[in-house]
Write a protein that holds these residues in place. Structure first.
Motif, PDB file in Angstrom:
ATOM      1  N   PHE A  18       0.830  -1.214   0.000  1.00 24.63           N
ATOM      2  CA  PHE A  18       0.000   0.000   0.000  1.00 24.63           C
ATOM      3  C   PHE A  18       0.864   1.263   0.000  1.00 24.63           C
ATOM      4  CE2 PHE A  18      -3.597  -2.525   2.195  1.00 24.63           C
ATOM      5  CZ  PHE A  18      -4.113  -2.887   0.961  1.00 24.63           C
ATOM      6  N   LEU A  63       1.948   1.817  -3.509  1.00 25.65           N
ATOM      7  CA  LEU A  63       0.798   2.295  -4.294  1.00 25.65           C
ATOM      8  C   LEU A  63       0.505   3.764  -4.013  1.00 25.65           C
ATOM      9  CD1 LEU A  63      -1.747  -0.682  -4.042  1.00 25.65           C
ATOM     10  CD2 LEU A  63      -0.726   0.224  -6.131  1.00 25.65           C
ATOM     11  N   ALA A  64       0.732   4.169  -2.774  1.00 25.33           N
ATOM     12  CA  ALA A  64       0.424   5.552  -2.376  1.00 25.33           C
ATOM     13  C   ALA A  64       1.325   6.571  -3.063  1.00 25.33           C
ATOM     14  CB  ALA A  64       0.540   5.690  -0.860  1.00 25.33           C
ATOM     15  N   HIS A  88      -6.488   5.856  -2.429  1.00 19.82           N
ATOM     16  CA  HIS A  88      -5.481   4.950  -1.875  1.00 19.82           C
ATOM     17  C   HIS A  88      -6.036   4.289  -0.622  1.00 19.82           C
ATOM     18  CE1 HIS A  88      -2.787   7.717  -4.198  1.00 19.82           C
ATOM     19  NE2 HIS A  88      -2.325   6.537  -4.581  1.00 19.82           N
TER      20      HIS A  88
END
Lengths: 140, 629
Positions: free
Chosen positions: B460, B463-464, B471
């Motif tokens: 994550f 991805l952020a 998100h």
């Protein structure tokens, strides 16, 4: 909110334990054996040619190195391990090396001046310079 | 004992979290990919738990044909790995017997490449840092060996040194045609040597050999710093290559592969193609001798060995391929091979297909690329090994992970540095400190933490860094748990589509049900490890009697029976431990531990599949009753 009590329960247990739960350790030996006997490295790579896979590997390595500020000659020297992983020992004479370098410079945001400087530092023949330029313009 | 405590802890947490997190709603199938433009999406992959290293489930991100996922290494460092998507699917669904839930998330046009680079750039940077650790360890290993032997280590891990017969080796028995092939290989190396001396001057090889030996012998205290292993093996490899060129030996017995099957036979046009390749490899060898690469010795040794193999092929009319393995590979236990003969025979057929594919690629009438020969060498060795194990009962080596010929000579006399014991001791201690510092840096930069930094939260976090419409909050409640995080992804991206990709066992039961014509008959047979066609008990799994993943109502009752079997195995295993190395004891104890959650309606154990062909799903579709795996 409806799962709050369960969340708190799990969090409390999680906090009280120092053990791993959400991440695998790097493959244990039995899993590795099963994997590699069932599908050795040659078996899953038909979707693209070895050349394309190698160029992509070089592209990504070069882009990361350029962004980290490495010099062209240091980047070329550091390609040995990437090349080996793609079945290439003699990377200096391999066209795909230079195509991948050009594509990597593009990925790293270099302009034409940067490409020319890089080519002047690592290419030993005009042909190698042309391959770098081709990779820069056309990708892998 | 620490392993047991860890297992207890993980299970307790998994049980609690499994109860806390709602089961996923039945997933809608993902839309089929449209052809044409590259798809602009990523997939969040959730693998359900199983016994072993995966009792908490696992997560990954698929971007294009690659899957990125974090695993723990070095006892608490999170490392990002990239694997081929097909390999990941096979590894988790077939071998791991774990159903995958795949949530596909569309991303804006152009964001897919940005997303790919976010993960790939991270992996490249991290790989570089792990490369530093690897180098420090090579230094440490070399200096330890030198310290123990006073520099007279005698063995250097020079890759590709093992393809050449040493002077001590007995001459290979050969009939007339084999002798002709062997001579052809030696003549090719002599021609390369002559060309090198023609370009660099008469006597070059002897001069260069002396220079390299002197350089090695002159290594002093100041040169024993970071990178000494690389520098030493570079020098040793070039020294060996020069020595071999000066007096070429034949290929070492057992270092090459040639099967008595039609695919290894060479027609006239094949020989013509190999002649072109041999000439190209000879040119490359001449160029490498003059290269400025400090590590030119390694590729030069590979080129010389390949040249001999190619010349032998041309002269004999049969393909002779270098065996890429180092030569010290572990063996698959014979009992495991015998227990999985059916699956291994199907894998053997796939290895044959691999070889034919790689052969066609090498002989295609377009430009030469070294990678194609490497792939054929790998395919030939993998095929030969498995065929030998199944057809002749030969030991099955674990296929080499090396992509280029890497056979290491067991012992060769290399030039050695003259270093005092005190100098070696000091260098060894410094190398140990450098290795520890490199490891500490990695622990500091990539620490694992159960809640705040695990394989879910770090995905994550990456991805952020990419501008997406939304998100997942990595710090959200339970978002550090793979299953909960999978729900969070679906909630965060409302337009996403989820698809369940069933495990080996689920697929097998579906297939058997169709063939049996009776769901009851299938269910009864497949419920127990003693009668199931979809599973063969193996030493990697806990001891258990009943599957409980598809028997919710009966789960506690079956759990009691599994518990009893595990307890019995534990007792029997304690008695048998001196004879079986504690295998039954471990399986019994783990059987007990994984049965406890079943008492509370939680099923974590599914059994694993030791070997499965890549085409396992189509195999199951086509077979009414699959052989036991």
């Amino acid at each position: 909110m409806k799962y709050l009590h369960r969340t708190l329960l799990a969090a409390a247990i999680a906090a009280s334990l120092g053990s791993s739960v959400a991440c695998e350790s790097f493959s244990d030996s039995s899993a590795s054996i099963s994997d590699i006997v069932s599908s050795p490295v040659t078996s899953l790579s038909r979707s693209s040619s070895p050349e394309i896979g190698y160029r992509e590997g070089v592209r990504d390595h070069v882009a990361a190195q350029v962004r980290s500020g490495a010099t062209p000659s240091a980047i070329l020297a550091s390609l040995a391990e990437t090349a080996k992983r793609h079945g290439v020992s003699d990377y200096e004479s391999n066209q795909s090396t230079y195509r991948g370098i050009g594509a990597g410079l593009k990925l790293a945001g270099q302009n034409q001046t940067g490409v020319d400087t890089f080519a002047a530092a690592v290419a030993r023949t005009p042909e190698q310079s042309r391959w770098i330029q081709r990779g820069f313009e056309q990708g892998v | 004992m620490s392993h047991t405590r860890s297992l207890h802890g993980r299970l307790a947490l998994v049980v609690a979290i499994t109860l806390a997190v709602p089961r996923p709603a039945r997933a809608a199938p993902a839309p089929a990919e449209s052809g044409g433009a590259a798809p602009s999406f990523f997939e969040y992959l959730y693998a359900e738990p199983n016994s072993g290293a995966a009792s908490g489930g696992h997560v990954a991100i698929r971007i294009g044909e690659n899957v990125y996922h974090f695993q723990q290494v070095e006892g608490g460092i999170l490392r990002l790995f990239r694997v081929d998507a097909a390999r990941f699917d096979h590894s988790y669904r077939a071998l791991g017997n774990r159903t995958l839930t795949v949530t596909r998330v569309a991303v804006p046009p152009g964001a897919a490449e940005e997303l790919r680079w976010a993960f790939e750039g991270y992996r490249q940077r991290q790989d570089g840092e792990f490369g530093t650790l690897d180098e420090r360890r090579r230094d440490l290993d070399l200096l330890r060996a030198w310290r123990l032997t006073g520099g007279d280590h005698g063995v250097a891990a020079v890759a590709a040194s093992g393809y050449f017969a040493s002077g001590d080796a007995p001459p290979e028995e050969a009939d007339g045609s084999e002798e002709k092939a062997r001579r052809a290989g030696l003549e090719a190396l002599r021609r390369v040597a002559a060309r090198i001396e023609g370009e660099l001057g008469a006597g070059y090889l002897a001069r260069r050999s002396r220079e390299l030996a002197l350089t090695i012998e002159s290594l002093d205290e100041a040169s024993l710093g970071e990178g000494i292993a690389r520098r030493y093996t570079d020098l040793a490899a070039e020294w060996l290559a020069v020595e071999l060129l000066a007096d070429p030996p034949p290929l070492a017995a057992g270092s090459w592969v040639s099967l008595d099957v039609p695919e290894f036979a060479l027609e006239a046009r094949d020989r013509t193609r190999l002649r072109e390749l041999a000439d190209t490899v000879a040119d490359a060898a001449v160029a490498l001798a003059q290269s400025s690469r400090p590590d030119r010795g390694d590729p030069l040794l590979v080129a010389l060995a390949r040249l001999e193999a190619l010349e032998r092929s041309i002269a004999s009319g049969r393909l002779v391929l270098l065996d890429p393995a180092r030569g010290d590979e572990a063996l698959v236990p014979t009992a495991d091979v015998r227990a999985s003969t059916g699956a291994l025979r199907r894998i053997l057929a796939e290895r044959g297909d691999d070889f034919r594919y790689a052969r066609d690629a090498l002989f295609a009438p377009d430009s030469w690329d070294e990678g194609r020969l490497s792939r054929l060498e790998l395919a030939g060795a993998a095929w030969a090994d498995l065929a030998g194990a199944l057809e002749r009962g030969a030991p099955l080596r674990i296929p080499t992970p090396f992509q280029i010929p890497s056979r290491v000579a067991p012992a060769r006399a290399y030039p050695k540095p003259a270093l005092a014991p005190a100098v070696l001791a000091g260098a060894h201690e410094r190398a140990a400190r450098a290795e520890a510092a490199a490891l500490a840096r990695l622990r500091e930069r990539y620490p694992y933490d159960l809640v705040t930094r695990n394989c879910v939260t770090e995905l994550f976090a990456i991805l952020a860094t990419v501008p997406l419409e939304a998100h997942v909050d990595a710090a959200g409640a339970l978002h550090f748990v793979p299953l909960a995080a999978s729900h969070a992804v679906a909630d965060t991206y409302p337009g996403s589509r989820a698809e369940v990709r069933p495990s080996f066992r689920v697929r097998a039961l579906d297939a058997f049900e169709r063939c049996d014509g009776s769901a009851l008959a299938t269910d009864l047979r497949e419920a127990s490890t003693l009668t199931a066609h979809s599973y063969t008990p193996n030493d990697a799994d806990p001891l258990f009697l009943f599957f409980t993943d598809d028997a919710v109502a009966l789960r506690p009752l079956l759990g009691v029976l599994n518990l009893a079997v595990g307890a019995g195995g534990t007792v029997a295993g304690a008695a048998l431990a001196p004879w079986d190395g504690g295998t039954l004891l471990r399986r019994g104890w783990e059987g007990v531990i994984f049965s406890v959650p079943e008492l509370a309606f939680v099923s974590l154990r599914r059994g694993t599949i030791p070997f499965a062909p890549l085409g396992w799903e189509s195999d199951l579709r086509e077979r009414c009753v699959a052989p036991r795996t």
